[in-house]
Write a protein that holds these residues in place. Structure first.
Motif, mmCIF file in Angstrom:
data_model
loop_
_atom_site.group_PDB
_atom_site.id
_atom_site.type_symbol
_atom_site.label_atom_id
_atom_site.label_comp_id
_atom_site.label_asym_id
_atom_site.label_seq_id
_atom_site.Cartn_x
_atom_site.Cartn_y
_atom_site.Cartn_z
ATOM 1 N N GLU A 162 0.796 -1.242 0.000
ATOM 2 C CA GLU A 162 0.000 0.000 0.000
ATOM 3 C C GLU A 162 0.821 1.282 0.000
ATOM 4 O OE1 GLU A 162 -3.852 0.289 1.910
ATOM 5 O OE2 GLU A 162 -3.426 -1.597 2.968
ATOM 6 N N ARG A 215 -3.878 0.101 7.263
ATOM 7 C CA ARG A 215 -3.136 1.261 6.759
ATOM 8 C C ARG A 215 -3.291 2.495 7.648
ATOM 9 N NH1 ARG A 215 -4.496 3.849 0.819
ATOM 10 N NH2 ARG A 215 -4.230 6.023 1.387
ATOM 11 N N GLU A 216 -4.527 2.844 7.993
ATOM 12 C CA GLU A 216 -4.750 4.065 8.769
ATOM 13 C C GLU A 216 -4.163 3.950 10.176
ATOM 14 O OE1 GLU A 216 -5.758 6.798 7.399
ATOM 15 O OE2 GLU A 216 -5.928 5.663 5.521
ATOM 16 N N SER A 217 -4.300 2.786 10.790
ATOM 17 C CA SER A 217 -3.734 2.592 12.139
ATOM 18 C C SER A 217 -2.214 2.689 12.111
ATOM 19 C CB SER A 217 -4.151 1.228 12.696
ATOM 20 O OG SER A 217 -5.545 1.157 12.862
ATOM 21 N N LEU A 250 -0.342 4.307 9.885
ATOM 22 C CA LEU A 250 0.059 5.694 9.632
ATOM 23 C C LEU A 250 -0.064 6.541 10.896
ATOM 24 C CD1 LEU A 250 -1.538 6.326 6.118
ATOM 25 C CD2 LEU A 250 0.896 6.451 6.680
ATOM 26 N N LYS A 251 -1.153 6.366 11.600
ATOM 27 C CA LYS A 251 -1.362 7.131 12.829
ATOM 28 C C LYS A 251 -0.257 6.831 13.842
ATOM 29 C CE LYS A 251 -4.831 8.040 16.407
ATOM 30 N NZ LYS A 251 -6.192 7.714 16.900
ATOM 31 N N ILE A 260 -0.348 5.228 -0.524
ATOM 32 C CA ILE A 260 -0.131 6.217 0.524
ATOM 33 C C ILE A 260 0.584 7.450 -0.028
ATOM 34 C CG2 ILE A 260 1.166 6.659 2.660
ATOM 35 C CD1 ILE A 260 0.607 3.695 3.408
#
Length: 234
Positions: free
Chosen positions: A5, A216-218, A220-221, A9
């Protein structure tokens, strides 16, 4: 190939440029990516990879660019499992395993690269065999200032230290490519090299399957919230 991913991103900082902007630049080119792109193209004719290589290379030479092609070397042992999986999923890759020694031999790719080197030598273009992964050596040349940029489709080039990356070459009719710069990636997305390495460990890459149930979001955070120097410990 590369980090799961990561291209998606990085899409907000993708800059589409005319190939004319490569005029006079020394480019480290991951040869295997151009070969695989052509070989997997739907409806491709025999030896499409040689045809595309010829036209792309001659166009760069006409621009005054200085292409330096890097060939795949010995696959790192950490990648053996990934290559075996690709072999099982796609017999067309022509990759073989040696059960006695546990070595992975990318036989078909090696044969195609040999044909490409013969063509490139006729054009007076230099080729180098990497000690390991081609994109890693391309990144090394870029990081050391020996190449202005790297041409590859493998997103892990950023993790190896590549600072300017060119992707998705298109000749007629567009004559353009996608450009990614690590300075822009860090400024606009907050992703340094260290953070992208951490993303690869969480989301998965050629050397690791990642961490289960981490999306992905977790990921990145997390990498954006932890100070540098503490990410891997955390």
């Amino acid at each position: 190939m590369g980090v799961k991913e990561l291209w998606s991103i990085l899409s907000p900082v993708c800059d589409k440029k005319s190939l004319w902007e490569l005029e006079g630049k020394t480019l480290a080119i991951d040869l295997s990516c151009w070969v695989c792109d052509s070989s997997h193209f739907a409806g491709s004719q025999p030896n499409t990879y040689l045809r595309n290589l010829f036209f792309r290379t001659t166009y760069l030479l006409q621009l005054g660019a200085k292409p330096l092609f890097v060939l795949e070397g010995k696959a790192p042992q950490l990648k053996y499992k990934t290559i075996r999986r690709r072999l099982n999923n796609d017999k067309g890759e022509g990759q073989q395993t040696n059960g006695k020694e546990g070595k992975v031999i990318r036989s078909r790719l090696s044969a195609l690269q040999k044909q490409c080197v013969e063509l490139l030598s006729c054009l007076g273009v230099r080729c180098i065999t990497a000690p390991g992964e081609a994109e890693a050596f391309c990144a090394h040349l870029n990081m050391k200032g020996l190449a202005c940029g790297v041409v590859t489709q493998d997103s892990d080039v950023f993790l190896y230290g590549g600072t300017e990356v060119y992707r998705n070459f298109q000749l007629s009719p567009g004559y353009c490519c996608d450009v990614y710069r690590t300075a822009t990636i860090e400024e606009r997305l907050g992703l340094t090299r260290e953070r992208m390495v951490a993303l690869s460990l969480l989301l998965g890459c050629d050397y690791s399957e990642g961490v289960g149930k981490v999306g992905r979001e977790s990921a990145l955070k997390f990498v954006r919230s932890v100070p540098h120097g503490q990410i891997f410990d955390r």
